[in-house]
Design an enzyme around this catalytic site. Structure first.
Site, short mmCIF file in Angstrom:
data_model
loop_
_atom_site.label_atom_id
_atom_site.label_comp_id
_atom_site.label_asym_id
_atom_site.label_seq_id
_atom_site.Cartn_x
_atom_site.Cartn_y
_atom_site.Cartn_z
N LYS A 30 27.35 -30.59 9.08
CA LYS A 30 26.82 -29.28 8.70
C LYS A 30 27.83 -28.15 8.99
CE LYS A 30 22.73 -31.01 7.72
NZ LYS A 30 21.57 -30.92 8.57
N GLU A 55 10.94 -19.74 8.79
CA GLU A 55 11.97 -20.04 9.81
C GLU A 55 12.68 -18.76 10.25
OE1 GLU A 55 13.21 -24.58 8.47
OE2 GLU A 55 14.21 -22.90 7.53
C1 5RP Z 1 14.38 -26.23 6.11
C2 5RP Z 1 15.71 -26.03 6.74
C3 5RP Z 1 16.29 -27.18 7.48
O1 5RP Z 1 16.53 -26.81 8.79
C4 5RP Z 1 17.59 -27.57 6.84
O2 5RP Z 1 17.33 -27.85 5.47
C5 5RP Z 1 18.20 -28.79 7.50
O3 5RP Z 1 17.40 -29.91 7.26
P1 5RP Z 1 17.76 -31.34 7.85
O4 5RP Z 1 17.64 -31.23 9.33
O5 5RP Z 1 16.72 -32.25 7.24
O6 5RP Z 1 19.16 -31.67 7.40
O7 5RP Z 1 16.30 -24.99 6.68
O8 5RP Z 1 14.01 -25.12 5.36
#
Ligand code: 5RP
Length: 262
Positions: A129, A111
């Site tokens: 978040k 990522e």
């Molecule tokens: C994966 C990530 C995801 O973007 C992060 O964990 C958020 O996940 P979700 O959208 O399921 O809450 O960094 O490595």
């Protein structure tokens, strides 16, 4: 939208749906990983099918690659694409400067590489978040399997000299076995509670031999789209400081809402 979706899932969908509006014909797009990013891939697939949008996607995990292909999105490697117009991804935390903790899904290495190779990164998130200070969510670091216990000890020793509240580190598990990343590595989760200086920590962690990459995304995200369970959304642009609010229509083709199992 089916009634069985939770408010949080609706919020993720709202943010994802808005984010794909930023994708234009011919773009090379980084496709994030996680449940929010999965909504984005589904919404993008819908646009590809209904509008004939020609885009090239670079997935950030094997999971996202499989979903994108299912959705009829053309998938290439970053080597093939070389540089991207836009990456859209989820996050585990974002702060007022749009610095992030990512890697809850164990994909932060790819990522970060993909987002850094993009002109722009849009983060999509439900309101839960948002934090004032990063660190309540355990910070993932990807480490190579060779000597991982030594790497863990060195990281813990280094944390003692840094501005963090907690110092416990745990090996991420997948049932009885260590979680293994797409690159064949392990994840250590750092339970820091509160990170005083995220920039310093990000640099320091990557100095420890055996650490491949940490989940702090500093100065990478350009815009956040925050979704709410009632269809509202808020967009914050870091560069201009602009904040825009609107509402997304929940009436969508049924195939966008099939269970993602993610
Ligand atoms: C994966 C990530 C995801 O973007 C992060 O964990 C958020 O996940 P979700 O959208 O399921 O809450 O960094 O490595």
């Amino acid at each position: 939208m089916p009634a069985e979706l939770t408010p949080v899932e609706k919020a993720k969908f709202v943010a994802a749906k808005k984010a794909v509006e930023f994708i234009e014909d011919g773009m090379r797009v980084g496709l994030g990983t996680g449940s929010t990013a999965a909504w984005m891939v589904r919404c993008l697939g819908e646009r590809v099918r209904s509008e004939g949008l020609r885009i090239t996607g670079v997935p950030t995990s094997s999971r996202t690659a499989a979903l994108a292909r299912e959705e009829g999105i053309k998938v290439v490697t970053l080597e093939e694409a070389q540089w991207l117009d836009l990456t859209i991804d989820g996050t585990d935390e974002f702060d007022p400067d749009l610095n992030l903790i990512k890697g809850g899904g164990g994909a932060h290495l790819q990522e970060k590489i993909v987002a850094t190779a993009s002109d722009q990164m849009i983060v999509i998130a439900d309101a839960g978040k948002e934090v004032q200070h990063l660190g309540a969510f355990p910070l993932p670091i990807e480490v190579i399997p060779f000597g991982w216990m030594t790497t863990k000890a060195l990281v813990e020793e280094m944390l003692a000299s840094l501005d963090v509240l907690g110092r416990e580190t745990t090996l991420r598990m997948n049932g009885e076995k260590p979680f293994v990343t797409d690159e064949g590595n392990r994840i250590l989760d750092l339970h820091l509670g509160r990170i005083g200086n995220a920039r310093q920590l990000a640099l320091a962690l990557n100095q420890v031999p055996g650490v491949v990459e940490n989940g702090l995304f500093i100065d990478i995200c350009d815009r956040v789209i925050i979704g709410y369970g009632d269809g509202r959304l808020e967009m914050r642009d870091l560069g201009t400081g602009a904040v825009a609010r609107e509402r997304v229509d929940f009436v969508e083709p049924a195939n966008v809402f099939t269970d993602l199992g993610n």
